[in-house]
Scaffold this motif. Structure first.
Motif, mmCIF file in Angstrom:
data_model
loop_
_atom_site.group_PDB
_atom_site.id
_atom_site.type_symbol
_atom_site.label_atom_id
_atom_site.label_comp_id
_atom_site.label_asym_id
_atom_site.label_seq_id
_atom_site.Cartn_x
_atom_site.Cartn_y
_atom_site.Cartn_z
ATOM 1 N N GLN A 1 0.849 -1.199 0.000
ATOM 2 C CA GLN A 1 0.000 0.000 0.000
ATOM 3 C C GLN A 1 0.882 1.246 0.000
ATOM 4 O OE1 GLN A 1 -2.608 0.413 3.372
ATOM 5 N NE2 GLN A 1 -3.051 2.537 2.891
ATOM 6 N N PRO A 2 0.622 2.196 -0.892
ATOM 7 C CA PRO A 2 1.372 3.457 -0.824
ATOM 8 C C PRO A 2 1.051 4.168 0.485
ATOM 9 C CG PRO A 2 0.184 3.256 -2.901
ATOM 10 C CD PRO A 2 -0.303 2.158 -2.013
ATOM 11 N N PRO A 3 2.034 4.786 1.122
ATOM 12 C CA PRO A 3 1.741 5.511 2.361
ATOM 13 C C PRO A 3 0.711 6.615 2.118
ATOM 14 C CG PRO A 3 4.104 5.331 2.017
ATOM 15 C CD PRO A 3 3.447 4.845 0.768
ATOM 16 N N LEU A 4 -0.125 6.842 3.120
ATOM 17 C CA LEU A 4 -1.100 7.920 3.061
ATOM 18 C C LEU A 4 -0.399 9.228 3.412
ATOM 19 C CD1 LEU A 4 -3.936 6.070 4.970
ATOM 20 C CD2 LEU A 4 -3.714 6.364 2.500
ATOM 21 N N ILE A 5 -0.894 10.324 2.899
ATOM 22 C CA ILE A 5 -0.309 11.637 3.184
ATOM 23 C C ILE A 5 -0.942 12.145 4.477
ATOM 24 C CG2 ILE A 5 0.033 13.986 2.366
ATOM 25 C CD1 ILE A 5 -0.327 12.890 -0.500
ATOM 26 N N ASN B 1 6.959 20.733 -14.376
ATOM 27 C CA ASN B 1 8.044 21.651 -14.049
ATOM 28 C C ASN B 1 8.369 21.728 -12.563
ATOM 29 O OD1 ASN B 1 8.279 22.493 -16.778
ATOM 30 N ND2 ASN B 1 6.475 23.775 -16.498
ATOM 31 N N SER B 2 7.453 21.290 -11.718
ATOM 32 C CA SER B 2 7.636 21.478 -10.287
ATOM 33 C C SER B 2 6.920 20.384 -9.506
ATOM 34 C CB SER B 2 7.064 22.842 -9.887
ATOM 35 O OG SER B 2 7.119 23.023 -8.496
ATOM 36 N N ASN B 3 7.515 19.974 -8.387
ATOM 37 C CA ASN B 3 6.880 18.999 -7.503
ATOM 38 C C ASN B 3 7.144 19.447 -6.070
ATOM 39 O OD1 ASN B 3 6.358 16.821 -5.753
ATOM 40 N ND2 ASN B 3 6.638 15.366 -7.417
ATOM 41 N N LYS B 4 6.134 20.044 -5.455
ATOM 42 C CA LYS B 4 6.245 20.574 -4.093
ATOM 43 C C LYS B 4 6.593 19.488 -3.077
ATOM 44 C CE LYS B 4 5.416 23.407 -0.594
ATOM 45 N NZ LYS B 4 6.512 24.111 -0.003
ATOM 46 N N CYS B 5 6.128 18.248 -3.320
ATOM 47 C CA CYS B 5 6.400 17.153 -2.382
ATOM 48 C C CYS B 5 7.904 16.943 -2.199
ATOM 49 C CB CYS B 5 5.763 15.861 -2.860
ATOM 50 S SG CYS B 5 3.984 15.966 -3.076
ATOM 51 N N LEU B 6 8.637 17.068 -3.299
ATOM 52 C CA LEU B 6 10.078 16.803 -3.251
ATOM 53 C C LEU B 6 10.856 17.879 -2.496
ATOM 54 C CD1 LEU B 6 10.641 15.330 -6.805
ATOM 55 C CD2 LEU B 6 10.495 14.125 -4.624
ATOM 56 N N SER B 7 10.220 19.012 -2.184
ATOM 57 C CA SER B 7 10.922 20.031 -1.400
ATOM 58 C C SER B 7 11.148 19.552 0.038
ATOM 59 C CB SER B 7 10.169 21.364 -1.418
ATOM 60 O OG SER B 7 8.915 21.222 -0.784
ATOM 61 N N CYS B 8 10.402 18.535 0.485
ATOM 62 C CA CYS B 8 10.607 17.937 1.812
ATOM 63 C C CYS B 8 11.049 16.479 1.738
ATOM 64 C CB CYS B 8 9.332 18.006 2.642
ATOM 65 S SG CYS B 8 8.825 19.675 3.078
ATOM 66 N N HIS B 9 10.573 15.739 0.730
ATOM 67 C CA HIS B 9 10.777 14.296 0.688
ATOM 68 C C HIS B 9 11.904 13.836 -0.233
ATOM 69 C CE1 HIS B 9 7.237 13.387 3.131
ATOM 70 N NE2 HIS B 9 6.635 14.390 2.490
ATOM 71 N N SER B 10 12.612 14.747 -0.886
ATOM 72 C CA SER B 10 13.728 14.342 -1.748
ATOM 73 C C SER B 10 14.914 13.923 -0.882
ATOM 74 C CB SER B 10 14.129 15.474 -2.686
ATOM 75 O OG SER B 10 14.729 16.524 -1.950
ATOM 76 N N VAL C 1 16.910 18.361 6.617
ATOM 77 C CA VAL C 1 16.329 19.595 7.156
ATOM 78 C C VAL C 1 14.861 19.394 7.526
ATOM 79 C CG1 VAL C 1 15.754 21.991 6.618
ATOM 80 C CG2 VAL C 1 17.932 21.039 5.868
ATOM 81 N N SER C 2 14.091 18.743 6.648
ATOM 82 C CA SER C 2 12.652 18.628 6.859
ATOM 83 C C SER C 2 12.265 17.537 7.852
ATOM 84 C CB SER C 2 11.944 18.346 5.532
ATOM 85 O OG SER C 2 12.267 17.039 5.077
ATOM 86 N N GLN C 3 13.122 16.546 8.030
ATOM 87 C CA GLN C 3 12.849 15.380 8.873
ATOM 88 C C GLN C 3 11.666 14.560 8.355
ATOM 89 O OE1 GLN C 3 14.863 14.292 11.640
ATOM 90 N NE2 GLN C 3 16.111 15.669 10.417
ATOM 91 N N ALA C 4 11.305 14.757 7.098
ATOM 92 C CA ALA C 4 10.242 13.972 6.459
ATOM 93 C C ALA C 4 10.858 12.685 5.929
ATOM 94 C CB ALA C 4 9.632 14.769 5.312
ATOM 95 N N PRO C 5 10.072 11.622 5.785
ATOM 96 C CA PRO C 5 10.627 10.397 5.217
ATOM 97 C C PRO C 5 10.994 10.601 3.741
ATOM 98 C CG PRO C 5 8.277 10.142 5.627
ATOM 99 C CD PRO C 5 8.672 11.467 6.175
ATOM 100 N N MET C 6 12.087 9.998 3.334
ATOM 101 C CA MET C 6 12.514 10.093 1.939
ATOM 102 C C MET C 6 11.616 9.220 1.069
ATOM 103 S SD MET C 6 16.216 9.252 0.253
ATOM 104 C CE MET C 6 15.926 7.622 -0.400
ATOM 105 N N VAL C 7 11.416 9.634 -0.174
ATOM 106 C CA VAL C 7 10.655 8.801 -1.099
ATOM 107 C C VAL C 7 11.347 7.445 -1.214
ATOM 108 C CG1 VAL C 7 9.682 10.704 -2.428
ATOM 109 C CG2 VAL C 7 11.839 9.724 -3.132
ATOM 110 N N SER C 8 10.562 6.427 -1.450
ATOM 111 C CA SER C 8 11.070 5.062 -1.523
ATOM 112 C C SER C 8 12.110 4.916 -2.630
ATOM 113 C CB SER C 8 9.906 4.106 -1.791
ATOM 114 O OG SER C 8 10.380 2.828 -2.130
ATOM 115 N N ILE C 9 13.028 4.014 -2.424
ATOM 116 C CA ILE C 9 14.064 3.740 -3.425
ATOM 117 C C ILE C 9 13.435 3.275 -4.736
ATOM 118 C CG2 ILE C 9 14.468 1.347 -2.715
ATOM 119 C CD1 ILE C 9 17.203 3.838 -3.680
ATOM 120 N N THR C 10 12.246 2.673 -4.658
ATOM 121 C CA THR C 10 11.565 2.235 -5.880
ATOM 122 C C THR C 10 11.198 3.407 -6.773
ATOM 123 O OG1 THR C 10 9.408 2.317 -4.800
ATOM 124 C CG2 THR C 10 10.591 0.205 -4.748
#
Length: 156
Positions: A61-65, A77-86, A92-101
Motif C-alpha cells: 500500500q502506498p503511504p497515506l499523506i 516543471n515542479s513537484n512541491k512534495c520533493l521540497s521535503c521528501h527528496s 532539514v525537513s525530517q520527512a521520510p525520503m521517497v522510496s528507493i523504488t
C-alpha cells in the motif's frame, strides 16, 4: 413480422415498467433531491493535518499523506512534495525520503533522481479527510487475516 414487432414493443414496455417500479426501491447515495433540481451539496470534509504516519493495511500500500496538500504544485516543471521528501531535503525537513523504488525506471535501472513515472505523487498517495464512509464495509487488515489463519492452524 407484425407479431414480432408487437411482442418487442410489449417487452420494452414491461422492462420500462419494471425499471420504474424498481427505481422507487433502489437505495442510492444521492439525497432525495429530484434529478431535475440542484440540491444543497454536503459540506466539504476537513483534511487531516496531523503529520502522524498511519499504518498500512497491506504490504504494498502506498503511504497515506498525513498532512494537507492544498496549494501544492505538482506538474512537469515542479513537484512541491520533493521540497521535503527528496533525498537532499530530508535532513532539514525530517520527512521520510521517497522510496528507493521511485528512483527505478521501467527497466529496473536506478536513476540519480525520481523517475518520471513516479514523479506525480498523488497518483498513488492520497491525503486523508475526516469524512465518514459513504458505505459500510468489513475490510480486514492483512495482519488480522494472518492471525485468523494462524489460529485456525493452531486449532487443528
Amino acid at each position: 413480422m407484425k407479431r414480432f414487432a408487437i411482442g418487442l414493443a410489449c417487452a420494452a414496455l414491461l422492462v420500462a415498467a419494471a425499471a420504474a417500479a424498481a427505481q422507487e426501491h433502489i437505495a442510492t447515495m444521492r439525497p432525495a433531491t429530484p434529478l431535475a433540481e440542484n440540491g444543497t451539496p454536503a459540506p466539504m470534509p476537513k483534511p487531516v493535518n496531523s503529520d502522524i504516519r498511519q499504518v498500512r493495511n497491506y504490504p504494498e500500500q502506498p503511504p497515506l499523506i498525513p498532512h494537507t496538500i492544498e496549494g501544492y504544485q505538482i506538474d512537469k516543471n515542479s513537484n512541491k512534495c520533493l521540497s521535503c521528501h527528496s533525498r537532499t531535503a530530508i535532513e532539514v525537513s525530517q520527512a521520510p525520503m521517497v522510496s528507493i523504488t521511485h528512483f527505478m525506471n521501467r527497466d529496473n535501472q536506478f536513476l540519480a533522481s525520481v523517475t518520471p513515472r513516479r514523479y506525480f505523487c498523488n497518483q498513488c498517495h492520497v491525503p486523508q479527510t475526516d469524512a465518514r464512509p459513504l458505505v459500510e464495509n468489513d475490510f480486514v487488515d492483512v495482519d488480522e487475516v494472518l492471525e485468523y489463519v494462524k489460529s485456525k492452524e493452531g486449532a487443528k
